[in-house]
Write a protein that holds these residues in place. Structure first.
Motif, PDB file in Angstrom:
ATOM      1  N   GLY A   1       0.816  -1.214   0.000  1.00 16.90           N
ATOM      2  CA  GLY A   1       0.000   0.000   0.000  1.00 16.90           C
ATOM      3  C   GLY A   1       0.844   1.257   0.000  1.00 16.90           C
ATOM      4  O   GLY A   1       0.567   2.220  -0.725  1.00 16.90           O
ATOM      5  N   ARG A   2       1.901   1.242   0.777  1.00 15.88           N
ATOM      6  CA  ARG A   2       2.763   2.427   0.839  1.00 15.88           C
ATOM      7  C   ARG A   2       3.684   2.529  -0.385  1.00 15.88           C
ATOM      8  O   ARG A   2       4.050   3.627  -0.794  1.00 15.88           O
ATOM      9  N   ALA A   3       4.041   1.399  -0.972  1.00 11.18           N
ATOM     10  CA  ALA A   3       4.798   1.443  -2.224  1.00 11.18           C
ATOM     11  C   ALA A   3       3.967   2.080  -3.332  1.00 11.18           C
ATOM     12  O   ALA A   3       4.493   2.824  -4.171  1.00 11.18           O
ATOM     13  N   SER A   4       2.667   1.823  -3.330  1.00  6.06           N
ATOM     14  CA  SER A   4       1.793   2.414  -4.346  1.00  6.06           C
ATOM     15  C   SER A   4       1.742   3.929  -4.212  1.00  6.06           C
ATOM     16  O   SER A   4       1.616   4.650  -5.214  1.00  6.06           O
ATOM     17  N   MET A   5       1.882   4.428  -2.994  1.00  8.91           N
ATOM     18  CA  MET A   5       1.931   5.876  -2.806  1.00  8.91           C
ATOM     19  C   MET A   5       3.150   6.469  -3.509  1.00  8.91           C
ATOM     20  O   MET A   5       3.051   7.520  -4.168  1.00  8.91           O
ATOM     21  N   SER A   6       4.284   5.806  -3.374  1.00  3.28           N
ATOM     22  CA  SER A   6       5.507   6.285  -4.024  1.00  3.28           C
ATOM     23  C   SER A   6       5.353   6.301  -5.541  1.00  3.28           C
ATOM     24  O   SER A   6       5.793   7.242  -6.212  1.00  3.28           O
ATOM     25  N   MET A   7       4.722   5.258  -6.082  1.00  7.49           N
ATOM     26  CA  MET A   7       4.543   5.186  -7.531  1.00  7.49           C
ATOM     27  C   MET A   7       3.668   6.330  -8.038  1.00  7.49           C
ATOM     28  O   MET A   7       3.980   6.957  -9.055  1.00  7.49           O
ATOM     29  N   VAL A   8       2.597   6.612  -7.325  1.00  8.14           N
ATOM     30  CA  VAL A   8       1.707   7.700  -7.759  1.00  8.14           C
ATOM     31  C   VAL A   8       2.402   9.046  -7.643  1.00  8.14           C
ATOM     32  O   VAL A   8       2.213   9.938  -8.476  1.00  8.14           O
ATOM     33  N   MET A   9       3.235   9.212  -6.614  1.00  6.69           N
ATOM     34  CA  MET A   9       4.001  10.456  -6.481  1.00  6.69           C
ATOM     35  C   MET A   9       4.967  10.650  -7.637  1.00  6.69           C
ATOM     36  O   MET A   9       5.372  11.772  -7.938  1.00  6.69           O
ATOM     37  N   ALA A  10       5.340   9.551  -8.312  1.00  2.00           N
ATOM     38  CA  ALA A  10       6.213   9.647  -9.473  1.00  2.00           C
ATOM     39  C   ALA A  10       5.419   9.825 -10.763  1.00  2.00           C
ATOM     40  O   ALA A  10       5.904  10.455 -11.711  1.00  2.00           O
ATOM     41  N   LEU A  11       4.198   9.304 -10.803  1.00  2.00           N
ATOM     42  CA  LEU A  11       3.431   9.276 -12.054  1.00  2.00           C
ATOM     43  C   LEU A  11       2.488  10.467 -12.215  1.00  2.00           C
ATOM     44  O   LEU A  11       2.133  10.818 -13.338  1.00  2.00           O
TER      45      LEU A  11
ATOM     46  N   ILE B   1      13.367   5.927  -7.697  1.00  6.85           N
ATOM     47  CA  ILE B   1      13.026   5.842  -6.276  1.00  6.85           C
ATOM     48  C   ILE B   1      11.711   5.096  -6.099  1.00  6.85           C
ATOM     49  O   ILE B   1      11.568   4.238  -5.210  1.00  6.85           O
ATOM     50  N   ALA B   2      10.739   5.396  -6.960  1.00 11.96           N
ATOM     51  CA  ALA B   2       9.446   4.723  -6.879  1.00 11.96           C
ATOM     52  C   ALA B   2       9.576   3.232  -7.196  1.00 11.96           C
ATOM     53  O   ALA B   2       8.903   2.396  -6.581  1.00 11.96           O
ATOM     54  N   LEU B   3      10.448   2.875  -8.128  1.00 12.21           N
ATOM     55  CA  LEU B   3      10.639   1.466  -8.477  1.00 12.21           C
ATOM     56  C   LEU B   3      11.291   0.699  -7.327  1.00 12.21           C
ATOM     57  O   LEU B   3      10.965  -0.472  -7.091  1.00 12.21           O
ATOM     58  N   ILE B   4      12.209   1.344  -6.616  1.00 14.74           N
ATOM     59  CA  ILE B   4      12.800   0.709  -5.431  1.00 14.74           C
ATOM     60  C   ILE B   4      11.700   0.437  -4.404  1.00 14.74           C
ATOM     61  O   ILE B   4      11.644  -0.644  -3.795  1.00 14.74           O
ATOM     62  N   ALA B   5      10.813   1.407  -4.214  1.00 15.43           N
ATOM     63  CA  ALA B   5       9.703   1.226  -3.277  1.00 15.43           C
ATOM     64  C   ALA B   5       8.817   0.064  -3.708  1.00 15.43           C
ATOM     65  O   ALA B   5       8.373  -0.741  -2.876  1.00 15.43           O
ATOM     66  N   LEU B   6       8.562  -0.045  -5.005  1.00 21.44           N
ATOM     67  CA  LEU B   6       7.713  -1.130  -5.506  1.00 21.44           C
ATOM     68  C   LEU B   6       8.356  -2.488  -5.256  1.00 21.44           C
ATOM     69  O   LEU B   6       7.685  -3.442  -4.830  1.00 21.44           O
ATOM     70  N   VAL B   7       9.649  -2.586  -5.498  1.00 18.32           N
ATOM     71  CA  VAL B   7      10.361  -3.848  -5.243  1.00 18.32           C
ATOM     72  C   VAL B   7      10.285  -4.212  -3.769  1.00 18.32           C
ATOM     73  O   VAL B   7      10.023  -5.364  -3.401  1.00 18.32           O
ATOM     74  N   LEU B   8      10.499  -3.218  -2.895  1.00 18.72           N
ATOM     75  CA  LEU B   8      10.405  -3.474  -1.463  1.00 18.72           C
ATOM     76  C   LEU B   8       8.983  -3.867  -1.061  1.00 18.72           C
ATOM     77  O   LEU B   8       8.779  -4.727  -0.193  1.00 18.72           O
ATOM     78  N   GLY B   9       8.002  -3.245  -1.706  1.00 21.33           N
ATOM     79  CA  GLY B   9       6.617  -3.576  -1.401  1.00 21.33           C
ATOM     80  C   GLY B   9       6.259  -5.001  -1.782  1.00 21.33           C
ATOM     81  O   GLY B   9       5.440  -5.645  -1.120  1.00 21.33           O
ATOM     82  N   LEU B  10       6.879  -5.514  -2.829  1.00 18.07           N
ATOM     83  CA  LEU B  10       6.609  -6.878  -3.301  1.00 18.07           C
ATOM     84  C   LEU B  10       7.463  -7.920  -2.593  1.00 18.07           C
ATOM     85  O   LEU B  10       7.182  -9.122  -2.691  1.00 18.07           O
ATOM     86  N   LEU B  11       8.484  -7.483  -1.875  1.00 18.02           N
ATOM     87  CA  LEU B  11       9.455  -8.403  -1.288  1.00 18.02           C
ATOM     88  C   LEU B  11       8.839  -9.429  -0.334  1.00 18.02           C
ATOM     89  O   LEU B  11       9.164 -10.628  -0.425  1.00 18.02           O
ATOM     90  N   PRO B  12       7.958  -9.044   0.601  1.00 18.16           N
ATOM     91  CA  PRO B  12       7.405 -10.057   1.503  1.00 18.16           C
ATOM     92  C   PRO B  12       6.647 -11.164   0.775  1.00 18.16           C
ATOM     93  O   PRO B  12       6.695 -12.326   1.183  1.00 18.16           O
ATOM     94  N   PHE B  13       5.928 -10.810  -0.292  1.00 10.92           N
ATOM     95  CA  PHE B  13       5.230 -11.830  -1.076  1.00 10.92           C
ATOM     96  C   PHE B  13       6.219 -12.863  -1.610  1.00 10.92           C
ATOM     97  O   PHE B  13       6.045 -14.073  -1.444  1.00 10.92           O
ATOM     98  N   SER B  14       7.253 -12.379  -2.276  1.00  9.81           N
ATOM     99  CA  SER B  14       8.207 -13.277  -2.930  1.00  9.81           C
ATOM    100  C   SER B  14       9.046 -14.055  -1.928  1.00  9.81           C
ATOM    101  O   SER B  14       9.544 -15.143  -2.241  1.00  9.81           O
ATOM    102  N   ALA B  15       9.200 -13.540  -0.719  1.00  4.95           N
ATOM    103  CA  ALA B  15      10.043 -14.198   0.276  1.00  4.95           C
ATOM    104  C   ALA B  15       9.326 -15.359   0.957  1.00  4.95           C
ATOM    105  O   ALA B  15       9.975 -16.326   1.361  1.00  4.95           O
ATOM    106  N   PHE B  16       8.006 -15.289   1.079  1.00  8.55           N
ATOM    107  CA  PHE B  16       7.296 -16.282   1.892  1.00  8.55           C
ATOM    108  C   PHE B  16       6.219 -17.076   1.139  1.00  8.55           C
ATOM    109  O   PHE B  16       5.743 -18.083   1.659  1.00  8.55           O
ATOM    110  N   ILE B  17       5.824 -16.607  -0.040  1.00  4.92           N
ATOM    111  CA  ILE B  17       4.744 -17.267  -0.771  1.00  4.92           C
ATOM    112  C   ILE B  17       5.281 -17.735  -2.122  1.00  4.92           C
ATOM    113  O   ILE B  17       6.034 -17.008  -2.767  1.00  4.92           O
ATOM    114  N   PRO B  18       4.925 -18.949  -2.563  1.00  2.00           N
ATOM    115  CA  PRO B  18       5.380 -19.424  -3.873  1.00  2.00           C
ATOM    116  C   PRO B  18       5.092 -18.417  -4.976  1.00  2.00           C
ATOM    117  O   PRO B  18       4.080 -17.705  -4.944  1.00  2.00           O
TER     118      PRO B  18
END
Length: 284
Positions: free
Chosen positions: A171-181, A201-218
């Motif tokens: 949710g907070r990564a999406s804020m960064s993306m909109v601030m860029a777009l 900067i927004a892309l780094i936020a997006l990667v961090l936002g997706l990180l928990p999904f990729s770390a714990f879920i197939p």
């Protein structure tokens, strides 16, 4: 976001308005993280004079901690014998306490402003008003009901932790993306003060936002679960553009809530539709 904070200046130090007011100090990474926490939570942090737009990559880190606190309260409540619904409500209360209801306030203001005004100027004026209208009150009730209803269906403690951390981070990564777009709607307010975020900067936020999904879920489940909230975020961004011609603080807060809610609903719906335990998604 909460327009009252902007008008009072209590939570936006003068130096935060631009690098010309104060020379940035401290280690850049830590300074950005501290700035993100100052901006998006009530957790005390030192102020380093960093621009919000520069620190936007660290927004998901704030989400991780907020989500972890909420999950911890949920797990403790169930351990003490409370029902899933009560545990879910208490978890939401905990996240609201940590953030000062910043995003819920934006969600409510957006509901009042977007559908209560017939022009951009009128909508912005309504959103700056501290009173809550019928649209805003109804939006808050639906917001809490949707989040609590979805969270109450998750029983595995590790799943609760992964889902809440992921939802708040994304949710907070999406804020960064909109601030860029999108450009700010108007010349005053949080979005105008924060400035436009650079796309890297927004892309780094997006990667961090997706990180928990990729770390714990197939990967197969993670891609789908993350895609639906992001699509919902893009849809909300289009509504934002149509209603305001850009973005503002309240809209960013509402966007964060939309993505969080959609994440919970997607996890619950996919698990129920496919007919297997949600905990099976967790990587052993």
């Amino acid at each position: 976001m909460n327009e009252e904070r902007e008008k009072s200046g209590k939570d936006l130090p003068e130096g935060r308005k631009g690098p010309e007011n104060e020379t940035p100090r401290g280690l850049p990474i830590w300074a950005d993280i501290a700035t993100a926490f100052l901006f998006l939570s009530r957790i005390p942090m030192p102020y380093y004079g960093r621009q919000i737009s520069v620190a936007a990559w660290a927004f998901p880190i704030v989400g991780w901690l907020v989500g972890a606190i909420g999950a911890g309260v949920f797990i403790l409540a169930t351990f003490l014998g409370l029902t899933g619904w009560l545990a879910a409500v208490l978890a939401i209360v905990a996240t609201v306490f940590v953030t000062g209801a910043l995003h819920e306030d934006g969600f409510s203001d957006v509901a009042d402003g977007y559908w209560g005004g017939h022009s951009v100027e009128k909508r912005l004026s309504i959103m700056r008003d501290s009173s809550v209208g019928a649209y805003g009150a109804l939006a808050l009730v639906l917001n809490i009901a949707l989040r609590a209803g979805a969270l109450a269906s998750f029983y595995n403690p590790i799943l609760i932790l992964v889902v809440m951390v992921s939802a708040h981070g994304l949710g907070r990564a999406s804020m960064s993306m909109v601030m860029a777009l999108q450009a700010p709607a108007g010349k005053t307010g949080m979005a105008a003060t924060a400035g436009k975020t650079a796309m890297p900067i927004a892309l780094i936020a997006l990667v961090l936002g997706l990180l928990p999904f990729s770390a714990f879920i197939p990967v197969q489940a993670a891609v789908f679960i993350a895609a639906v909230p992001l699509v919902a975020g893009v849809g909300f961004m289009q509504i934002m553009k149509a209603k305001l011609g850009g973005t503002n603080g309240d809209s960013l807060g509402a966007l964060c809530q939309v993505v969080e809610i959609t994440t919970y609903l997607t996890v619950m719906a996919v698990g129920n539709t496919l007919g297997f335990s949600l905990s099976d998604w967790l990587i052993k």
